[in-house]
Design a protein around this motif. Sequence first.
Motif, PDB file in Angstrom:
ATOM      1  N   ILE A 118      40.284  71.109  51.709  1.00 37.58           N
ATOM      2  CA  ILE A 118      41.355  72.059  52.025  1.00 37.58           C
ATOM      3  C   ILE A 118      42.543  71.823  51.101  1.00 37.58           C
ATOM      4  CG2 ILE A 118      43.069  72.733  53.754  1.00 37.58           C
ATOM      5  CD1 ILE A 118      40.925  72.123  55.892  1.00 37.58           C
ATOM      6  N   GLU A 119      42.920  70.560  50.941  1.00 34.35           N
ATOM      7  CA  GLU A 119      44.060  70.246  50.080  1.00 34.35           C
ATOM      8  C   GLU A 119      43.775  70.611  48.625  1.00 34.35           C
ATOM      9  OE1 GLU A 119      45.328  66.229  50.662  1.00 34.35           O
ATOM     10  OE2 GLU A 119      45.620  66.493  52.841  1.00 34.35           O
ATOM     11  N   LYS A 120      42.558  70.407  48.170  1.00 38.59           N
ATOM     12  CA  LYS A 120      42.198  70.792  46.810  1.00 38.59           C
ATOM     13  C   LYS A 120      42.386  72.290  46.610  1.00 38.59           C
ATOM     14  CE  LYS A 120      38.267  70.948  43.627  1.00 38.59           C
ATOM     15  NZ  LYS A 120      36.804  70.698  43.473  1.00 38.59           N
ATOM     16  N   ASN A 121      41.942  73.093  47.583  1.00 39.87           N
ATOM     17  CA  ASN A 121      42.108  74.541  47.498  1.00 39.87           C
ATOM     18  C   ASN A 121      43.578  74.929  47.422  1.00 39.87           C
ATOM     19  OD1 ASN A 121      39.366  75.155  47.621  1.00 39.87           O
ATOM     20  ND2 ASN A 121      39.359  75.444  49.835  1.00 39.87           N
ATOM     21  N   LEU A 122      44.388  74.350  48.304  1.00 39.66           N
ATOM     22  CA  LEU A 122      45.797  74.729  48.368  1.00 39.66           C
ATOM     23  C   LEU A 122      46.570  74.247  47.144  1.00 39.66           C
ATOM     24  CD1 LEU A 122      46.529  74.188  52.179  1.00 39.66           C
ATOM     25  CD2 LEU A 122      45.909  76.301  50.983  1.00 39.66           C
ATOM     26  N   LYS A 123      46.161  73.127  46.582  1.00 41.00           N
ATOM     27  CA  LYS A 123      46.799  72.665  45.342  1.00 41.00           C
ATOM     28  C   LYS A 123      46.497  73.624  44.190  1.00 41.00           C
ATOM     29  CE  LYS A 123      46.911  67.723  46.452  1.00 41.00           C
ATOM     30  NZ  LYS A 123      46.289  66.383  46.198  1.00 41.00           N
ATOM     31  N   GLU A 124      45.264  74.112  44.139  1.00 37.16           N
ATOM     32  CA  GLU A 124      44.922  75.091  43.103  1.00 37.16           C
ATOM     33  C   GLU A 124      45.732  76.360  43.281  1.00 37.16           C
ATOM     34  OE1 GLU A 124      41.097  77.569  41.277  1.00 37.16           O
ATOM     35  OE2 GLU A 124      40.758  75.981  42.748  1.00 37.16           O
ATOM     36  N   LEU A 125      45.876  76.810  44.525  1.00 45.10           N
ATOM     37  CA  LEU A 125      46.655  78.007  44.798  1.00 45.10           C
ATOM     38  C   LEU A 125      48.116  77.799  44.398  1.00 45.10           C
ATOM     39  CD1 LEU A 125      46.831  80.863  46.083  1.00 45.10           C
ATOM     40  CD2 LEU A 125      47.346  79.715  48.253  1.00 45.10           C
ATOM     41  N   ALA A 126      48.679  76.644  44.748  1.00 42.65           N
ATOM     42  CA  ALA A 126      50.078  76.363  44.410  1.00 42.65           C
ATOM     43  C   ALA A 126      50.287  76.370  42.901  1.00 42.65           C
ATOM     44  CB  ALA A 126      50.493  75.021  44.998  1.00 42.65           C
TER      45      ALA A 126
END
Length: 442
Positions: free
Chosen positions: A268-276
């Motif tokens: 989940i954090e990997k996804n949100l870091k990519e989005l950010a």
Amino acid sequence: MMLKRVNDDRDLSAAKRIIGEASFPSPFRSGLEYASPARGTWNIVHVGMLIPEAHEIFVCAASCLRGVVLTAAECGMEDRFSTVEIKENNLLDGDLEDLIVDGVSDIIKKLKKRPPAILVYTSCVHHFAGCDLDMVYQRLRQMHPDIDFTDCYMNPIMRKSGLTPDQLMRSRLYTLLKPNNIDENTVSIIGNDFSTDDESQLVKMIRSAGKNLMEITRCSTYEEYQDMAKSSLYISYYPPAKAGGDMLEERLGGRHIFLPFALSYDEIEKNLKELAGVLSCPLPDFALLRQKCEKALEHAKQIIGDTPIAIDYTALPRPLALARLLLEHGFNVQRVYADTFIPLEKADFEYLKENHPELELYPTVHSSMRFMAEKENNSILAIGQKAAHFCGTNRFVNIVEGGGMYDFEAIEKLCALMIDAYENEKDMRNLIQIKGMGCGCI
């Protein structure tokens, strides 16, 4: 002379594996298939209706039309749905092309209002007969220049090769979008049957970056739907939607990123870091979000205790990821119902195989499964309609295809739904027979 049964489908050993002895991605032999009465998942009729104001026309033999006609009727969509019946003489005379053009044109003439778009669904017989579909659509567009046409398919022979029918249908949702000027402040989430939860970090981050968020499920008019073509960024997270996102990127010029639905904190954090990184916006407080999820999981475990849990693939796109999350937090997950697993499930499959080798896997379409529905057994908590049906339990989480949940909020909401399912029994037998859960609001 007496007939001898050479294969007794009531040998239920063919419809069960323990994960320690199962193979990835297909634990079960493919063959004659069974359809359970759990009908909440969406089919090509429901998905096509997501395009606002569009009209669907199915061109098929009468026996094939029966199911889709009932789907449209059950969901109250009759005014947006028509059919053209193929008969034997159409095959013998070789006039399939004329049948489509004339049939669709006749329907258009009889409609009370000309739709802005028409989805024409052809079937396997058109491919067997070598029907010139390119010519068909060319003629339709010339005859009706004010209507946008796109090709859709009700074709069972496409199930085992290339894009699956689900992947293909979700890509067709966006073929009607016309090239437009790119707006850097417009972002679209694509490929979902339900609007993404406003409480998800995904939606919050998009809005905190000052972007205009669009989803086909949030569009009420065809004109509004066309505005999605302005998007500078397309986001997909439901696995069957990825191919459609790639097609949009190539055709319209906006960037596509795939942030797969996940239930592990790290993913989940990997996804949100990519989005950010793409949106140039700040990250949420991951430590706080993890803490909230842990608290929700602990609370659910205190209430549910050691109650046996069964999960099926229709509830969430990654049932093994959910099984792993719950087992890691002490829940008594005993069964997973799924016929095959997507590549994203490989790591969870290997983890469960090594750490929980006795986890039971059941198919949902194997012919023997028609004997597998248990009598009422409310001692089991099911997540998903198929699991509820096969376990015979009224204690079940009634969601399909993720229900719009995503990232950390998905974990918290699942915990709340599990508690509710444990404490409040539902009328499973009647609920699971409702086709296309949630479609009544379209």
